[in-house]
Design a protein around this motif. Structure first.
Motif, PDB file in Angstrom:
ATOM      1  N   ILE A 265       0.845  -1.189   0.000  1.00 24.52           N
ATOM      2  CA  ILE A 265       0.000   0.000   0.000  1.00 24.52           C
ATOM      3  C   ILE A 265       0.882   1.241   0.000  1.00 24.52           C
ATOM      4  CG2 ILE A 265      -1.726   1.318   1.291  1.00 24.52           C
ATOM      5  CD1 ILE A 265      -2.858  -1.311   2.308  1.00 24.52           C
ATOM      6  N   ALA A 268      -3.265   5.533   1.434  1.00 22.33           N
ATOM      7  CA  ALA A 268      -4.622   5.093   1.781  1.00 22.33           C
ATOM      8  C   ALA A 268      -5.302   6.230   2.525  1.00 22.33           C
ATOM      9  CB  ALA A 268      -4.572   3.824   2.631  1.00 22.33           C
ATOM     10  N   ASN A 269      -6.237   6.874   1.857  1.00 24.67           N
ATOM     11  CA  ASN A 269      -6.923   8.017   2.446  1.00 24.67           C
ATOM     12  C   ASN A 269      -8.308   8.144   1.820  1.00 24.67           C
ATOM     13  OD1 ASN A 269      -6.471   9.343  -0.125  1.00 24.67           O
ATOM     14  ND2 ASN A 269      -4.361   9.697   0.573  1.00 24.67           N
ATOM     15  N   ILE A 273      -7.360   3.726  -2.010  1.00 21.20           N
ATOM     16  CA  ILE A 273      -6.231   2.940  -1.512  1.00 21.20           C
ATOM     17  C   ILE A 273      -5.336   2.642  -2.704  1.00 21.20           C
ATOM     18  CG2 ILE A 273      -5.526   0.833  -0.335  1.00 21.20           C
ATOM     19  CD1 ILE A 273      -8.409   0.688   0.800  1.00 21.20           C
ATOM     20  N   ASP A 274      -4.131   3.223  -2.714  1.00 25.29           N
ATOM     21  CA  ASP A 274      -3.202   3.055  -3.826  1.00 25.29           C
ATOM     22  C   ASP A 274      -2.285   1.873  -3.552  1.00 25.29           C
ATOM     23  OD1 ASP A 274      -4.406   5.323  -4.757  1.00 25.29           O
ATOM     24  OD2 ASP A 274      -2.731   6.659  -4.314  1.00 25.29           O
ATOM     25  N   ARG A 283      -5.519   2.378  -7.825  1.00 22.08           N
ATOM     26  CA  ARG A 283      -6.265   3.013  -6.752  1.00 22.08           C
ATOM     27  C   ARG A 283      -7.599   2.291  -6.581  1.00 22.08           C
ATOM     28  NH1 ARG A 283      -6.542   9.387  -6.405  1.00 22.08           N
ATOM     29  NH2 ARG A 283      -4.503   8.900  -5.474  1.00 22.08           N
ATOM     30  N   ALA A 297     -13.758   2.943  -0.528  1.00 20.31           N
ATOM     31  CA  ALA A 297     -12.446   2.712   0.085  1.00 20.31           C
ATOM     32  C   ALA A 297     -12.346   3.456   1.408  1.00 20.31           C
ATOM     33  CB  ALA A 297     -11.346   3.164  -0.870  1.00 20.31           C
ATOM     34  N   LEU A 301     -11.413   1.862   5.047  1.00 25.26           N
ATOM     35  CA  LEU A 301     -10.335   2.341   5.919  1.00 25.26           C
ATOM     36  C   LEU A 301     -10.837   2.698   7.316  1.00 25.26           C
ATOM     37  CD1 LEU A 301      -8.345   4.549   3.393  1.00 25.26           C
ATOM     38  CD2 LEU A 301      -7.670   2.327   4.328  1.00 25.26           C
ATOM     39  N   LEU A 307      -4.491   0.867   8.300  1.00 24.72           N
ATOM     40  CA  LEU A 307      -3.976   0.954   6.938  1.00 24.72           C
ATOM     41  C   LEU A 307      -3.858   2.391   6.430  1.00 24.72           C
ATOM     42  CD1 LEU A 307      -5.953  -1.947   5.174  1.00 24.72           C
ATOM     43  CD2 LEU A 307      -3.747  -2.044   6.352  1.00 24.72           C
ATOM     44  N   LYS A 308      -4.439   3.337   7.143  1.00 24.64           N
ATOM     45  CA  LYS A 308      -4.448   4.714   6.653  1.00 24.64           C
ATOM     46  C   LYS A 308      -3.038   5.279   6.593  1.00 24.64           C
ATOM     47  CE  LYS A 308      -9.095   6.022   8.229  1.00 24.64           C
ATOM     48  NZ  LYS A 308      -9.875   6.968   9.064  1.00 24.64           N
TER      49      LYS A 308
END
Length: 310
Positions: A265, A268-269, A273-274, A283, A297, A301, A307-308
């Protein structure tokens, strides 16, 4: 013609329903509608009628559901209907030369590709997977080969950058019904449609979809993975491993960028999520957790805040 054109319609899935409607709107007599036998469906595995059967019954049409047209009795039944023409749209059964010879005007088929490209079972999804810019429909006269018959009418359609298998399916169903309706009107007016043989170059086969194809491999390029996400919506739906969890991926966007470790990752925002790929980043915009529903997404999150990252 001095009398209505007498035809038999053969089709099974939702794609064929607008084509049956096109036949109903023209000056034709539908002797019968052929469709696949009822199949188990849903969690309860109850027998369910095909979309074409449901539409045919709603229109008060006779429905025939043979398991096969290879048996002499089934062919005799079809012959007794005395059709001038047989229209076949995603029927799902192979028609032998003996069956094709029954209607004295032959058998027409609507196929969702620009033949000879993407003959076979899954032309809509294969066009997206290949990155084709254009597709379309062909009204063709059937012969013994797989989608090899000469083309009577051809209509083209641009594939939009955000087209999914489902959205392209729906647009092609409408376009195919329009082409079929035009063909019937011209035939009823006494015109002999010119049958143009297919080119011998550019042949590609659209093999049936396999659920295993829907697994996303982060070592592939982001562009290829985005096409898979779009092509496999609504079935079988792309799946990916995301930070130790298997998720279904419903919407995604390919982005440029240097890939570190494929599958890692990168960001992630609220935007998505890229995930690093073999080339570029994918993404993830809309996903589905096991046993859950489709969510953005951002909502994913919120459930996995660890994961952020910006």
């Amino acid at each position: 013609m001095n009398r209505p054109l007498r035809l038999v319609f053969a089709g099974t899935p939702e794609f064929a329903v607008p084509h049956l409607a096109a036949c109903l709107s023209e000056n034709v007599e539908i002797a019968a509608v052929y469709t696949q036998p009822d199949r188990p469906s849903g969690r309860g595995r109850q027998l369910a009628a095909s979309p074409v059967k449901q539409a045919a019954l709603a229109a008060g049409l006779r429905v025939e559901q043979p398991e096969s047209l290879k048996l002499r009795e089934a062919r005799a039944r079809l012959r007794s209907l005395a059709p001038d023409l047989m229209v076949v749209v995603a029927y799902g059964l192979i028609l032998s030369p003996k069956v094709l010879a029954i209607p004295h005007l032959g058998c027409w088929n609507v196929h969702a590709s620009l033949l000879p490209r993407w003959r076979g079972a899954a032309p809509i999804q294969r066009a997206i997977l290949a990155g084709d810019a254009q597709t379309g429909v062909c009204l063709m006269r059937m012969e013994a080969g797989l989608d090899t018959g000469p083309v009577l009418l051809r209509r083209e359609l641009d594939i939009a950058p955000d087209d999914s298998g489902g959205s392209l399916h729906d647009r092609l169903a409408v376009l195919g019904a329009q082409a079929l309706g035009e063909g019937l009107r011209r035939a009823l007016a006494g015109e002999t449609l010119v049958a143009t043989p297919q080119l011998e170059t550019g042949v590609a086969y659209a093999h049936k979809l396999d659920k295993a194809e829907a697994r996303l491999d982060w070592n592939e390029s982001a562009t290829v993975l985005e096409r898979k996400v779009r092509a496999f919506d609504p079935w079988p739906v792309a799946e990916a491993d995301l930070a130790g969890e298997r998720v279904r991926v419903w919407r995604a966007q390919a982005l440029p960028g240097a890939a570190a470790n494929p599958g890692g990752i990168v960001a992630a925002n609220k935007h998505g999520i890229d995930v690093a790929c073999g080339d570029g980043m994918l993404r993830l915009l809309e996903v589905q957790r096991p046993g859950g529903r489709r969510i953005s997404a951002g909502d994913y999150l919120n459930a996995r805040p660890e994961l952020k990252r910006s």
